[in-house]
Design an enzyme around this catalytic site. Structure first.
Site, mmCIF file in Angstrom:
data_model
loop_
_atom_site.group_PDB
_atom_site.id
_atom_site.type_symbol
_atom_site.label_atom_id
_atom_site.label_comp_id
_atom_site.label_asym_id
_atom_site.label_seq_id
_atom_site.Cartn_x
_atom_site.Cartn_y
_atom_site.Cartn_z
ATOM 1 N N HIS A 133 -5.989 43.046 58.684
ATOM 2 C CA HIS A 133 -6.887 44.206 58.723
ATOM 3 C C HIS A 133 -7.384 44.513 60.135
ATOM 4 O O HIS A 133 -7.884 45.604 60.390
ATOM 5 C CB HIS A 133 -8.068 44.016 57.761
ATOM 6 C CG HIS A 133 -9.125 43.070 58.219
ATOM 7 N ND1 HIS A 133 -9.214 41.756 57.779
ATOM 8 C CD2 HIS A 133 -10.165 43.230 59.066
ATOM 9 C CE1 HIS A 133 -10.256 41.171 58.331
ATOM 10 N NE2 HIS A 133 -10.845 42.043 59.131
ATOM 11 N N ASP A 184 -3.715 38.468 54.367
ATOM 12 C CA ASP A 184 -4.444 39.097 55.471
ATOM 13 C C ASP A 184 -4.158 38.405 56.800
ATOM 14 O O ASP A 184 -5.050 38.226 57.626
ATOM 15 C CB ASP A 184 -5.953 39.111 55.198
ATOM 16 C CG ASP A 184 -6.681 40.147 56.057
ATOM 17 O OD1 ASP A 184 -5.999 40.989 56.673
ATOM 18 O OD2 ASP A 184 -7.924 40.103 56.126
ATOM 19 N N SER A 240 -13.396 38.644 63.021
ATOM 20 C CA SER A 240 -12.195 38.617 62.177
ATOM 21 C C SER A 240 -10.957 38.276 63.000
ATOM 22 O O SER A 240 -10.720 38.879 64.050
ATOM 23 C CB SER A 240 -11.996 39.974 61.501
ATOM 24 O OG SER A 240 -12.973 40.198 60.522
#
Length: 461
Positions: free
Chosen positions: A124, A154, A228
């Site tokens: 993402h 992911d 992230s």
């Protein structure tokens, strides 16, 4: 003369009496006081520890891990193109008119895993990017090439053209323990080289919704937007997870964050390097997650799969895989996601109170006919997705469900979600099957029909 002798004797006798009285009455009291003072200094009650000594022995030094990792965590900047719609132009001229393109810039973190520039990050973080730039801790900038992505976990793999870089080695996420110290290293809010510390709060955490690995490491190390794709490391500086999500109602850290375990991330990266795609391994069983058992209950076994050939039976309760305890469905998914098709695992099952140990050769999910709810599912090619303008979904290859046939669902339809759970890979069907026992419990379907139109069906058909 006699008088002097008498006075001397009296004085001598008086001194003797005084000395005797002193030794008898006064000296012991002083000695007792001294003994009391000595005891007050040296005595420790049995229920008291020397806290200073304990603190010194148990102190954890984070500096070694921080120094080993801070230069191996990079800043990822992605640029993508968005379209701003003009509602007025669409009103008069129709859909697609009046759109204005603009550039969107997003940031995140990444982890160097080799000296020649391979970088692991979250999918993402780089999704839909047209341009990727990497900034090292020393401010050097590089253009990055996208090697491959895996939406289900992911995870994405990037490459920069550089040599002799700082990098982090993979640790064993299965060996981590709840309560163990962990460091999160990343670039929150564009603050480069940020290190936070916490403990591992839980393992095998299922976040629900559309998160498909279902086996996250939970930590209370502070993680915020921009973290992230960054590193979760142990006190030795080994990579034990890729920071991926936070649990928050505000979008910022409020207590817990979640990381993809390193054993899963490593396996995904190896597949992306070798094949450009991820091959998924399965036992070949269906699980009933609603059964209250100490493990996971096998509700069905697919024919000619590894589980079938190894002797796993309907009604077995899987309690261990490779001697790792399995308490819930998420634990089983975590173990299988970290394995490749063709690998052998040792599965321990409870069969009617008797423990059995079976060696199972894992099957590849694409080799199986994945069927549930009277639907046979197939995967969508990238060209098919582009044609339908969808990012995911599964193809209906065959349908034997009368209720769904009455709705008009036919082979060639694309199912996007079942009960609000996105189905983008065949492995997603197993997750839905574990949550929905039969087609009678399907409450909502989102599909794309043969004309390319999206339709939603809710219970009541």
């Amino acid at each position: 003369m006699k008088q002097n002798i008498k006075l001397f004797i009296v004085a001598l006798l008086g001194g003797f009496i005084s000395l005797t009285l002193y030794n008898t009455l006064i000296s012991p009291e002083k000695e007792q006081v001294n003994q009391t003072e000595t005891q007050a200094v040296n005595h420790f009650p049995v229920y008291t520890n020397n806290s200073k000594l304990v603190a010194a022995e148990s102190a954890v030094d984070f500096t070694t891990a921080a120094e080993a990792t801070v230069n191996a965590v990079v800043h990822v900047t992605n640029t993508s193109v968005g379209v701003q719609q003009d509602p007025l132009a669409q009103l008069f001229f129709g859909q697609g008119y009046g759109g204005r393109e603009y550039k969107k810039v997003g940031t995140g973190s990444g982890v160097l895993i080799s000296p020649d520039g391979y970088i692991i990050t979250n999918n993402h973080v780089i999704d839909n990017a047209t341009d990727l730039e990497i900034v090292l801790n020393n401010k050097e900038r590089y253009k990055a090439e996208l090697i491959g992505t895996d939406k289900a976990t992911d995870i994405a793999l990037l490459k920069i053209d550089a040599q002799d870089l700082h990098y982090i080695t993979f640790g064993d996420s299965d060996a981590t323990k709840i309560g163990e110290w962990a460091l999160a290293v990343g670039n929150p809010y564009n603050l480069t080289s940020t290190v936070t510390a916490g403990i591992i709060s839980a393992k095998g955490r299922d976040l629900g919704g559309n998160n498909r690995i279902e086996s996250y490491i939970q930590t209370d190390a502070a993680v915020n937007p921009g973290n992230s794709g960054g590193a979760l490391v142990n006190t030795r500086g080994e990579l034990i997870g890729i920071n991926t999500a936070i649990s928050s109602q505000t979008g910022s850290f409020v207590g817990y964050s979640f990381a993809v375990p390193s054993n899963i991330a490593k396996r995904v990266v190896e597949d992306l390097m070798e094949n450009g795609m991820v091959k998924r391994a399965v036992l070949g069983v269906s699980i009933d997650a609603e059964k209250d058992v100490n493990g996971v209950y096998v509700s069905d076994v697919s024919k000619d799969t590894g589980a079938d050939k190894a002797g796993i039976e309907k009604g077995d309760v899987i309690t261990k895989v490779n001697n790792v305890a399995i308490h819930k469905f998420a634990d089983l998914v975590g173990q299988l996601t970290a394995k490749r098709p063709g690998e052998e695992v040792i599965v321990t099952v409870d069969r009617d109170g008797s423990e059995k140990t079976l060696k199972v050769k894992l099957s590849e999910i694409n080799d199986l006919i994945t069927e549930a709810f009277g639907i046979q599912f197939g995967t969508l090619s990238d060209a098919h997705k582009k044609k339908l303008e969808v990012n995911g979904g599964l193809l209906v290859k065959k349908i034997n469900n009368n209720d769904l046939q009455k709705l008009g669902i036919r082979p060639g339809y694309v199912i996007l979600s079942i009960n609000n759970i996105n189905v983008d890979a065949l492995s997603d069907v197993d997750k839905v099957k574990s949550m929905v026992k039969s087609s009678e419990k399907i409450n909502k379907l989102v599909v794309v029909n043969l004309n390319g139109t999206k339709e939603t069906f809710s219970r009541g058909w």
